[in-house]
Design a protein around this motif. Structure first.
Motif, mmCIF file in Angstrom:
data_model
loop_
_atom_site.group_PDB
_atom_site.id
_atom_site.type_symbol
_atom_site.label_atom_id
_atom_site.label_comp_id
_atom_site.label_asym_id
_atom_site.label_seq_id
_atom_site.Cartn_x
_atom_site.Cartn_y
_atom_site.Cartn_z
ATOM 1 N N GLU A 1 0.749 -1.462 0.045
ATOM 2 C CA GLU A 1 0.051 -0.074 0.126
ATOM 3 C C GLU A 1 0.968 1.270 -0.020
ATOM 4 N N VAL A 2 0.423 2.140 -0.714
ATOM 5 C CA VAL A 2 1.159 3.601 -0.787
ATOM 6 C C VAL A 2 0.644 4.403 0.472
ATOM 7 N N LEU A 3 1.610 4.815 1.398
ATOM 8 C CA LEU A 3 0.979 5.414 2.568
ATOM 9 C C LEU A 3 0.972 7.020 2.401
ATOM 10 N N ASN A 4 -0.043 7.554 3.071
ATOM 11 C CA ASN A 4 -0.015 9.105 2.784
ATOM 12 C C ASN A 4 0.819 9.911 3.566
ATOM 13 N N ASP A 5 0.445 9.964 4.973
ATOM 14 C CA ASP A 5 0.946 10.920 5.705
ATOM 15 C C ASP A 5 2.444 10.681 6.104
ATOM 16 N N GLU A 6 2.740 9.534 6.104
ATOM 17 C CA GLU A 6 4.393 8.830 6.222
ATOM 18 C C GLU A 6 5.048 9.265 5.048
ATOM 19 N N THR A 7 4.658 9.560 3.915
ATOM 20 C CA THR A 7 5.068 10.150 2.627
ATOM 21 C C THR A 7 5.494 11.623 2.782
ATOM 22 N N LEU A 8 4.437 12.290 3.230
ATOM 23 C CA LEU A 8 4.599 13.692 3.276
ATOM 24 C C LEU A 8 5.946 14.291 3.997
ATOM 25 N N GLU A 9 6.290 13.431 5.033
ATOM 26 C CA GLU A 9 7.572 13.643 5.641
ATOM 27 C C GLU A 9 8.574 13.745 4.602
ATOM 28 N N ILE A 10 8.585 12.877 3.865
ATOM 29 C CA ILE A 10 9.872 12.400 2.744
ATOM 30 C C ILE A 10 9.676 13.623 1.741
ATOM 31 N N LEU A 11 8.501 13.861 1.279
ATOM 32 C CA LEU A 11 8.205 14.988 0.184
ATOM 33 C C LEU A 11 8.742 16.491 0.844
ATOM 34 N N GLY A 12 8.547 16.538 2.093
ATOM 35 C CA GLY A 12 8.938 17.693 2.771
ATOM 36 C C GLY A 12 10.390 17.878 2.727
ATOM 37 N N LYS A 13 11.203 16.875 2.973
ATOM 38 C CA LYS A 13 12.603 17.011 2.845
ATOM 39 C C LYS A 13 13.153 17.403 1.658
ATOM 40 N N MET A 14 12.488 16.572 0.617
ATOM 41 C CA MET A 14 12.974 16.873 -0.654
ATOM 42 C C MET A 14 12.708 18.196 -1.146
ATOM 43 N N ALA A 15 11.485 18.657 -0.784
ATOM 44 C CA ALA A 15 11.207 20.355 -1.212
ATOM 45 C C ALA A 15 11.978 20.804 -0.502
ATOM 46 N N LEU A 16 12.380 20.797 0.726
ATOM 47 C CA LEU A 16 13.410 21.757 1.497
ATOM 48 C C LEU A 16 14.754 21.617 0.799
ATOM 49 N N ALA A 17 15.162 20.428 0.280
ATOM 50 C CA ALA A 17 16.507 20.386 0.053
ATOM 51 C C ALA A 17 16.498 21.065 -1.734
ATOM 52 N N HIS A 18 15.249 21.085 -2.133
ATOM 53 C CA HIS A 18 15.463 21.650 -3.571
ATOM 54 C C HIS A 18 15.256 23.345 -3.413
ATOM 55 N N ALA A 19 14.503 23.773 -2.135
ATOM 56 C CA ALA A 19 14.598 25.212 -2.052
ATOM 57 C C ALA A 19 16.214 25.702 -1.620
ATOM 58 N N ARG A 20 16.648 25.005 -0.763
ATOM 59 C CA ARG A 20 17.996 25.437 -0.393
ATOM 60 C C ARG A 20 19.046 25.355 -1.565
ATOM 61 N N SER A 21 18.818 24.406 -2.701
ATOM 62 C CA SER A 21 19.775 24.401 -3.821
ATOM 63 C C SER A 21 19.413 25.547 -4.851
ATOM 64 N N GLY A 22 18.225 26.268 -4.431
ATOM 65 C CA GLY A 22 18.091 27.181 -5.617
ATOM 66 C C GLY A 22 16.865 27.266 -6.372
ATOM 67 N N ALA A 23 15.932 26.294 -6.193
ATOM 68 C CA ALA A 23 14.704 26.105 -6.939
ATOM 69 C C ALA A 23 13.998 27.254 -6.901
ATOM 70 N N ASP A 24 13.232 27.551 -7.936
ATOM 71 C CA ASP A 24 12.388 28.716 -7.984
ATOM 72 C C ASP A 24 10.843 28.518 -7.818
ATOM 73 N N ILE A 25 10.587 27.402 -8.318
ATOM 74 C CA ILE A 25 9.256 26.669 -8.076
ATOM 75 C C ILE A 25 9.219 25.269 -8.037
ATOM 76 N N ILE A 26 8.429 24.782 -6.663
ATOM 77 C CA ILE A 26 8.597 23.363 -6.268
ATOM 78 C C ILE A 26 7.087 22.823 -7.044
ATOM 79 N N ALA A 27 7.298 21.634 -7.581
ATOM 80 C CA ALA A 27 6.311 21.082 -8.193
ATOM 81 C C ALA A 27 5.913 19.857 -7.754
#
Ligand code: PBG
Length: 323
Positions: A136-162
């Motif tokens: 099964e694909v878990l929802n709320d547990e996934t959010l934590e991982i997506l948040g880490k990815m988004a933050l890493a992208h922003a720190r690297s200079g991303a203008d827009i997170i998709a």
């Protein structure tokens, strides 16, 4: 007959005078595939004319696009199978291919607009957009991982997170993570109405990211549904999205129009890999005129209400001066 609509079509000058929609370079976002290594440029078999670039060649490709007035890029990484795991940790490792690429592009071309993809599938050993447990694909547990990815992208200079993952609540979660870290100026382009589509096939070839089991129907939308897109749109808007995206494009023009009529946010349309492959295959067989079919498709997105169009045709339409 008092009304003869043909009078407004009688010459090229008048036809252009009454033309209702236009496509310009400013509307286009070019998706680009990245691969590890040096001086790499490998064509995606099912997407003629589209390549996976190593970072050095990516910079050259972006430079040539920007000379054509194409300034917005959506980056996707092809990850070595050995680096994939259940938790998609490569998705936020500081020295990962993806983060190095974002930093290199923003360093070399600070005025470009870099859009980054948030979802686990390119890095996941399960090939799913979220964390898998007992099939099964878990929802709320996934959010934590997506948040880490988004933050890493922003720190690297991303203008827009998709975020392209379709987990519930991810726009609000990512917005909070970004804001808490001081990235209040980083935008979110949400894949609002992303359908479980057959047209992603060539993209999964490009990234080698197909699901290892099952399909994505428990998170991506049923192609038969329109009203459900309004629920997703209302949530994304309330959670702080800056753009709402519809994906795929051509089979979902009605959904683009529906969102356009129900939100004040700009709409983006993703003219996906399978739509590109269809045109290329037909053109190769001599069955379609390439210039006319490509410009007609792009115009249809603008007519339906899209501000931005993510399309693999972006560079060729400018290079060939088709717009
Ligand atoms: C995955 C993702 C996909 C695309 C963009 N991000 C594929 C999928 O959901 O399986 C597809 C793009 C295309 O087909 O051009 N998060």
């Amino acid at each position: 007959m008092l009304q003869r609509p043909r009078r407004n079509r009688k010459s090229e000058v008048i036809r252009q005078m009454v033309q209702e929609t236009h496509v310009s370079a400013a509307n286009l976002i070019f998706p680009l595939f990245i691969v590890e290594g040096e001086n790499q440029k490998t064509e995606v078999a099912s997407m003629p004319g589209i390549f996976r670039y190593s970072i050095d060649n990516l910079l050259r490709e972006i430079e040539s696009c920007m000379k054509l007035g194409l300034n917005s890029f959506d980056l996707f990484p092809n990850i070595d199978e050995a680096l994939k795991d259940k938790y998609a940790t490569e998705g936020h490792r500081d020295e990962s291919l993806y983060l190095r690429a974002i930093r290199a592009v923003k360093k070399e071309f600070p005025e470009s607009c870099v859009i980054t993809d948030v979802a686990m599938d390119p890095y996941s050993s399960d090939g799913h957009d979220g964390l898998v447990q007992n099939g099964e694909v878990l929802n709320d547990e996934t959010l934590e991982i997506l948040g880490k990815m988004a933050l890493a992208h922003a720190r690297s200079g991303a203008d827009i997170i998709a975020p392209s993952d379709m987990m519930d609540g991810r726009v609000g979660y990512i917005r909070k993570v970004l804001d808490d870290a001081g990235f209040t100026g980083v935008s979110i382009m949400s894949y609002t109405a992303k359908y479980a589509s057959a047209f992603y096939g060539p993209f999964r070839d490009a990234l080698n990211s197909a699901p290892k089991f099952g399909d994505k129907k428990s998170y991506q939308m049923n192609p038969a549904n329109q009203r459900e897109a309004l629920i997703e749109a209302a949530l994304d808007e309330a959670e702080g999205a800056d753009f709402l995206m519809v994906k795929p494009g051509l089979p979902y023009l009605d959904v683009i129009k529906l969102l356009k009529d129900n939100t004040e946010l700009p709409i983006a349309a993703y003219n996906v890999s399978g739509e590109y492959a269809m045109i290329k295959a037909a053109v190769k067989n001599g069955w379609l005129n390439e210039q006319r079919s490509v410009t007609e498709v792009l115009t249809s997105f603008r007519r339906a209400g899209a501000s931005a169009i993510l399309t693999y045709h972006a560079k060729e339409v400018l290079l060939n001066k088709w717009l």
